[in-house]
Design an enzyme around this catalytic site. Structure first.
Site, PDB file in Angstrom:
ATOM      1  CB  VAL A   1      -0.888  -0.052   1.174  1.00 35.47           C
ATOM      2  CG1 VAL A   1      -1.598   1.325   1.236  1.00 35.47           C
ATOM      3  CG2 VAL A   1      -2.042  -1.250   1.087  1.00 35.47           C
TER       4      VAL A   1
ATOM      5  N   PRO B   1      11.390   0.631   8.942  1.00 34.71           N
ATOM      6  CG  PRO B   1      11.308  -0.600  10.810  1.00 34.71           C
ATOM      7  CD  PRO B   1      10.521   0.207   9.853  1.00 34.71           C
TER       8      PRO B   1
ATOM      9  N   GLY C   1      10.951  -3.934   6.915  1.00 37.73           N
ATOM     10  CA  GLY C   1       9.834  -4.178   6.669  1.00 37.73           C
ATOM     11  C   GLY C   1       9.358  -3.649   5.109  1.00 37.73           C
TER      12      GLY C   1
ATOM     13  CG  ASP D   1      -7.220  -0.229   4.308  1.00 39.55           C
ATOM     14  OD1 ASP D   1      -7.580  -0.101   3.271  1.00 39.55           O
ATOM     15  OD2 ASP D   1      -6.112  -1.315   4.412  1.00 39.55           O
TER      16      ASP D   1
END
Lengths: 310, 310
Positions: A34, A54, A57, A126
């Site tokens: 996303v 990070p 991720g 979201d």
């Protein structure tokens, strides 16, 4: 009665805008798919982008954008460090927009509060209540952008609708817009006065009405000089008027392609948009059968009359 | 090589957004036709709207919106009175967005500066450098919004493109979106857990893929209950599975209309989007002529053979 002239107000929409990010600072917190989508959106819009996530991720696309394409202006390989991040102490220029796309709902909410306290527009992926604006399903063709929004009611239908629109867009629309933009800039050089604005707009509308999309996308810089000669007279020369001479001199180069012939014959026909291929096929079949039948009936009648001659 | 998987970044765009104005305060300075267009945009988006303009400067539509429709929340029949207007001393709640559409370039510029000093997004009609965002050419069909932007390159081509898109949109798209939105809300009641989000999304996508737009727009609340029975099993029943029983009981009510037959036969055919009415017509005519010719040739051969029998 006059009231009926005006569109009715229909509440429940969003205000669809083209936000200008050139020279603006955007903070993106997150590194998944996303976040990668958001990155493309804001870099397409020329933002100065800071990403905080990070490196463990980062998804494949984010790694590609950061390390290979190198399109992220500032990358912090760490977790989000608190409210002072938004004030961007390194250059003293607060962020102009904040986007988060992380799984941590708690952290998202607190980033949203920090941004709102600073009057910075924020979008938490979201979580509609934590968004000052929503993203939609986008089409980009050079200078043309089309955005489809269902106000969050149906993301899948939005992308289905986007595909319907993609198929309907004329192939050369981006070129045509680019060329018209260039003609418009040239016109502003020829007639720079502010008060001529409405006249310039009217003349540009005439150009777009007299020239088909194919003709516009085919417009050369030389053509533009020819067209601009019409400005002082208040006229707009047509494609044929502009290209007429060239046809005589180098007809083999100027010969239209099959596609152009098709477009010039049919492209501006008003029924094209209204009639379906199926109806058209059935009508065509009927017409074909009728013509062939008439031919054979006439031929057989001619034969009969020939035969009846003694 | 993997790089090719990702869209290239193409700078020069705006960031197209759906700005959320519900509960937000918008100030509109001006009363001409451009102001009237802005008014419709922001009231469609549920903004709390204040208009400042001497009544002598109101166009017909603005008068209608203010005095007849009464959709303007606060109307000041006077000139703009300076920076303090933006802070809205009457209720202490600063404006969230400022729009101007006036002829006075000097005043526009100073309003723009006042707004930017307060971090309030601002749009000065027709002056791009004084705009934090641009408006585009809009289509609204209930919950569906489509926006066309050419980044200011060609307003006329933008509206021509908008008309192409309007013709291409399925007739019942707004209904289908409304129904899907309702199904989605019901699903959230059945399966409210946050962690089920991705599974919910996947299931909704299945619904949109298994049901055609016509079927979706025709979906009743009872149908939704039937479809939701599939949620626990992880399946999505088709339109036929849901409607099957009713056909047997009350066939005369459930009988499809001619339009539905047309759609169910042809609506999902993959060539519909690709083939043009012209090509289809020509192919149809050829096929029709061929069939009719074959008929007559065969008939004449039959006759000949009959005649050749002594």
């Amino acid at each position: 009665m006059a009231a009926k002239e005006y569109h009715e107000i229909v509440p429940g929409a969003g205000l669809i805008l083209s936000w200008q990010l050139k020279g603006k600072k955007v903070l993106l917190v997150g590194g998944g798919p996303v976040a990668a989508g958001r990155l493309v959106n804001v870099k397409d819009a020329d933002a100065h982008l800071t990403v905080i996530c990070p490196s463990s991720g980062l998804c494949g696309e984010m790694k590609h954008r950061i390390y290979t394409e190198n399109v992220v202006d500032v990358y912090h390989d760490r977790l989000f460090g608190g409210a002072s991040e938004l004030d961007a102490p390194e250059d003293g220029r607060r962020f102009d927009m904040v986007l988060t796309a992380i799984d941590d709902a708690e952290l998202s909410r607190s980033i949203c509060h920090m941004a709102r306290a600073r009057k910075i527009p924020v979008n938490v992926a979201d979580v509609p209540p934590e968004c000052d604006f929503y993203f939609g399903s986008l089409i980009r063709r050079g200078p043309l952008q089309v955005m489809v929004s269902t106000g969050g009611k149906g993301p899948k239908i939005a992308s289905q609708t986007r595909r319907v629109i993609e198929r309907a867009l004329p192939e050369n629309i981006d070129n045509a817009i680019e060329r018209v933009g260039k003609l418009r800039a040239k016109l502003r050089e020829v007639a720079p006065e502010q008060k001529q604005g409405p006249k310039r707009m009217r003349w540009m509308i005439d150009v777009c009405e007299k020239w088909s999309l194919d003709q516009l996308s085919d417009m050369t810089d030389d053509d533009m000089e020819e067209i601009l000669k019409g400005w002082k007279k208040g006229t707009v020369p047509t494609y044929r008027q502009v290209r007429g001479i060239k046809w005589k001199i180098i007809p083999f180069i100027a010969l239209p392609t099959a596609k152009q012939i098709n477009k010039s014959l049919f492209g501006t026909c008003p029924v094209v948009g209204a009639i379906s291929p199926w109806l058209s096929g059935v009508l065509g079949a009927t017409a074909g059968a009728a013509v062939a039948s008439a031919f054979f009936v006439l031929r057989s009648q001619t034969r009969h009359s020939l035969m009846s001659v003694p």
